[in-house]
Every structure is written in structure tokens, then in C-alpha cells.
Write a protein that holds these residues in place. Sequence first.
Motif, PDB file in Angstrom:
ATOM      1  N   ILE A 122       0.846  -1.203   0.000  1.00  0.00           N
ATOM      2  CA  ILE A 122       0.000   0.000   0.000  1.00  0.00           C
ATOM      3  C   ILE A 122       0.876   1.247   0.000  1.00  0.00           C
ATOM      4  CG2 ILE A 122      -1.685   1.324   1.356  1.00  0.00           C
ATOM      5  CD1 ILE A 122      -2.644  -1.506   2.402  1.00  0.00           C
ATOM      6  N   ASN A 123       1.884   1.258   0.872  1.00  0.00           N
ATOM      7  CA  ASN A 123       2.742   2.449   0.964  1.00  0.00           C
ATOM      8  C   ASN A 123       3.570   2.660  -0.301  1.00  0.00           C
ATOM      9  OD1 ASN A 123       1.825   3.176   3.477  1.00  0.00           O
ATOM     10  ND2 ASN A 123       3.411   2.047   4.569  1.00  0.00           N
ATOM     11  N   ALA A 126       1.352   4.167  -2.780  1.00  0.00           N
ATOM     12  CA  ALA A 126       1.134   5.566  -2.398  1.00  0.00           C
ATOM     13  C   ALA A 126       2.297   6.431  -2.883  1.00  0.00           C
ATOM     14  CB  ALA A 126       0.989   5.673  -0.878  1.00  0.00           C
ATOM     15  N   PRO A 132      -2.534   9.352  -0.971  1.00  0.00           N
ATOM     16  CA  PRO A 132      -2.428   8.880   0.422  1.00  0.00           C
ATOM     17  C   PRO A 132      -2.747   7.384   0.481  1.00  0.00           C
ATOM     18  CG  PRO A 132      -3.936  10.782   0.231  1.00  0.00           C
ATOM     19  CD  PRO A 132      -3.630  10.317  -1.157  1.00  0.00           C
ATOM     20  N   PRO A 133      -2.178   6.682   1.467  1.00  0.00           N
ATOM     21  CA  PRO A 133      -2.423   5.241   1.568  1.00  0.00           C
ATOM     22  C   PRO A 133      -3.908   4.888   1.636  1.00  0.00           C
ATOM     23  CG  PRO A 133      -0.604   5.857   2.976  1.00  0.00           C
ATOM     24  CD  PRO A 133      -1.179   7.136   2.434  1.00  0.00           C
ATOM     25  N   GLY A 134      -4.691   5.702   2.342  1.00  0.00           N
ATOM     26  CA  GLY A 134      -6.128   5.428   2.436  1.00  0.00           C
ATOM     27  C   GLY A 134      -6.788   5.468   1.063  1.00  0.00           C
ATOM     28  N   THR A 135      -6.378   6.432   0.246  1.00  0.00           N
ATOM     29  CA  THR A 135      -6.942   6.556  -1.099  1.00  0.00           C
ATOM     30  C   THR A 135      -6.511   5.382  -1.976  1.00  0.00           C
ATOM     31  OG1 THR A 135      -6.834   8.952  -0.871  1.00  0.00           O
ATOM     32  CG2 THR A 135      -7.169   8.101  -3.091  1.00  0.00           C
ATOM     33  N   LYS A 137      -6.095   2.335  -0.995  1.00  0.00           N
ATOM     34  CA  LYS A 137      -6.954   1.200  -0.643  1.00  0.00           C
ATOM     35  C   LYS A 137      -8.332   1.343  -1.283  1.00  0.00           C
ATOM     36  CE  LYS A 137      -5.585   1.601   3.817  1.00  0.00           C
ATOM     37  NZ  LYS A 137      -5.627   1.404   5.289  1.00  0.00           N
ATOM     38  N   THR A 138      -8.901   2.543  -1.204  1.00  0.00           N
ATOM     39  CA  THR A 138     -10.245   2.702  -1.769  1.00  0.00           C
ATOM     40  C   THR A 138     -10.205   2.680  -3.291  1.00  0.00           C
ATOM     41  OG1 THR A 138     -10.060   5.098  -1.529  1.00  0.00           O
ATOM     42  CG2 THR A 138     -11.225   3.928   0.198  1.00  0.00           C
TER      43      THR A 138
ATOM     44  N   GLU B   6     -12.495  -1.489   6.837  1.00  0.00           N
ATOM     45  CA  GLU B   6     -11.060  -1.273   6.674  1.00  0.00           C
ATOM     46  C   GLU B   6     -10.330  -2.590   6.416  1.00  0.00           C
ATOM     47  OE1 GLU B   6     -10.232   2.265   5.988  1.00  0.00           O
ATOM     48  OE2 GLU B   6      -8.498   1.068   6.564  1.00  0.00           O
ATOM     49  N   LEU B   9     -10.756  -3.924   2.889  1.00  0.00           N
ATOM     50  CA  LEU B   9      -9.940  -3.198   1.903  1.00  0.00           C
ATOM     51  C   LEU B   9      -8.545  -3.815   1.777  1.00  0.00           C
ATOM     52  CD1 LEU B   9     -10.775   0.545   2.734  1.00  0.00           C
ATOM     53  CD2 LEU B   9     -11.554  -0.769   0.761  1.00  0.00           C
ATOM     54  N   ASP B  23      -1.311  -5.971  10.176  1.00  0.00           N
ATOM     55  CA  ASP B  23      -2.486  -6.010   9.299  1.00  0.00           C
ATOM     56  C   ASP B  23      -2.817  -7.435   8.898  1.00  0.00           C
ATOM     57  OD1 ASP B  23      -1.947  -2.826   7.536  1.00  0.00           O
ATOM     58  OD2 ASP B  23      -3.101  -3.327   9.338  1.00  0.00           O
TER      59      ASP B  23
END
Lengths: 161, 220
Positions: A122-123, A126, A132-135, A137-138, B6, B9, B23
Amino acid sequence: ARHHLALYRFLVRLVRNEAVAEELVNETFVEVWRSAARFKGRSAPSTWIFAIARNKAVSILRKRADEELDDHTSLAVEDESDNPEVTAMKGNKAKLIRQCLEKLSPQHREVIDLVYYHEKSINEIATITGLPPGTVKTRVFHARKQLTGLLKRAGIDRGWP
Amino acid sequence: MTEPTETELLLPWYVTGKLSDKDRARVDAWLKEHPDAAGRLDDIRLEMDETIAVNQDIRAPAPGGLDRLMTRLDSEFGPAPDIEKRNWWQKLAGSLSDAMQIPVMRHAAIAAALIIAIQAASIAALVHRPAGPANYETASGPADTAGESGSVLLVKFASQATAARISALLEETGGTIIKGPAGGGIYLIRFEKRKPAAEKKLIASLRAKKDIISFVAPNG
């Protein structure tokens, strides 16, 4: 050689043109050579190189969006003889998924490739995409959701992304 | 369709094995509570397999890419016209301003450029892989071979050595950088496994290349 083929494939999938992708690989390494002094080691070198390559590809895609589509720069033209619906009828699920993967939007295609083929965390994604990492994932979630929608149109209902 | 949690995901990275321990444990616990989610993992694996296939269908470019790249690097970073002649390596080193004051940063920055240059040299070795249902392989290929046996030597490159000459030497001798630089700019380089006498001969031949190598010794 393996890593450079990976970079080349990443770029082909983004810009959809092998000659342009090959040129971008060269442009990337020239930029890497120029910028080596600025590399602080906060990410793996390959992640940094991918980020540079991606920025160059995005510039091309933005320029292309302003240009009239032609045979060289258009996205894959619909080939009625080889679309997901026809393939579904032929019962080849793997081929169907592959066709639907090709139909994802460039943004979705990019992150799906980075997760599954380039095996980026994920990072790392990113860093490469500047998201951003959250974005990240989504965006992967929505890419898979788009894939589900395409599969459903072709007759395969997974029920969830 | 409800929004994913979360944890949900994280499922694609759970399948690719690219989650932190924390995680991964979180997903493990979630899967125990949702045994019906096993089918989702199968779907993700299928997506992964076909994404790999789509990428593997892209053939390598024609050979000659390295020549074009090197020509371009030559024209852009050739010797400066000023009195003090510089080769690529020195020009690159000279451009590292504050970083050069800190030995560790200097070596890290040069190492990054070195690894990049060596990787650039390998463009010439790009090989077309036939498309089709061959064994699928992700971009990273088989597992990291750092653990494989071989003759591992400690090497320090001469300060005047150019990246092109270093990569040519490694290509010629079959060396692969597996670690470095450590303190003092030492690299661990693995060569094909050799008997002790042949390894001594390799070390002697590397030592003889004083314009490229300033130090070489067996590792341990």
C-alpha cells in the motif's frame, strides 16, 4: 533485466503504446541519472523509479487527452468479435476476466497492476502514485468494483467487489 | 452494496503477501469470523492470475534499447568543457552538494546511482518471453536469490571508476551486488560458486583492475 521489463510493462499498460513506453523507459533512466543526488533512500530505488516513470506517463496521457484521438493514441478500440459478452457465451472465464481487466479505466488499471503484478505494498503504491495510503486502498476497491460491474454485464455475478 | 470495512480493503494485499504483520493478523482474525469470505480470496487470486497473464502477454522491446539509452546519457552527461575534465561518475558525485559532506549519505546516493546504472545496463539482456499459459510469474519473479550459494566477495570501487565500467566489469565477471554499501563504501558481490583456487584467481584479476576496484577480499 526482469525489473526493466516490469517497468516497460507498467508503462505499456498506462500509455497503451509500445514505442512510447520504450521511449519512456529511456526518459525515466535519464531522469533517474539526473536526479540520483536527490534520492534520499526513503523508499526502495525501484519504487522511486516507478514514480518517475509514472509521472512521465501521466504527462503524456494528459497531453493526449487534449489531442484528437487517432489510431496511435486511442484506447483499445471495441472489437465486437472479442468483447466480454461474446467471451462469456463461449464459457472462458479466465479470458473474460482478462478482457474486463483491459476495459478498466486507466486509473483503475494502474493500481490493479501495481497490486497484483508488481506486488507493491500500500505504501509503495502511495509513493508511486502520490496518493495517500487510504486513497490507494479505496481506489483498488473501486477498481475491483468496476471489474465486478464489467463481469456482471457479461453474465458473471460475483455479488461483491 | 455496503461500504467495505477497513479490513476488507486489505484483502488484495493479504493475497499478495504485502501486509505488515499487524495487518495480516487483523485479516486472519477477520477471516476466522467470516469463514464464508474464503470465496472472496479465490476471486482475488483469479484476478491476480489474470492480471499477471495480461502483463506477461506484453513482449519485451527489441534489443538496442541500451545502446540508445547510453548514447543519450553520453550526449547529456559527457565530459564538461571546462578545464577540469569530469567523467559521468565524477559529475554525478560533484552534483551531490550537502549529501557529499556526510560519508554515509554520499555512499548511499552513489549506491543508488550505481544500482540504477547497473540495472540500466541490463536492458540489453531483455528477453522475449512467449505469451500463453506458461508458469505465471509476477514482476519480481522467483524468490530473492540472495540466499543462494556463490563466491561472495567484499569489494570497494575506486573513486574514479565510472558506472559504465563497473557495470561492464560485473557483466564480464558475472557478479551481482547483493548488499551495500556498508561503512567505507564496501559492497558484497556474489559471483558464481568457485573452488578456492579459482576464487583466488578471480580476486587477483579484480585486484589488477586498479582503475575500477580499490579493495577486494573474500567475505569471511
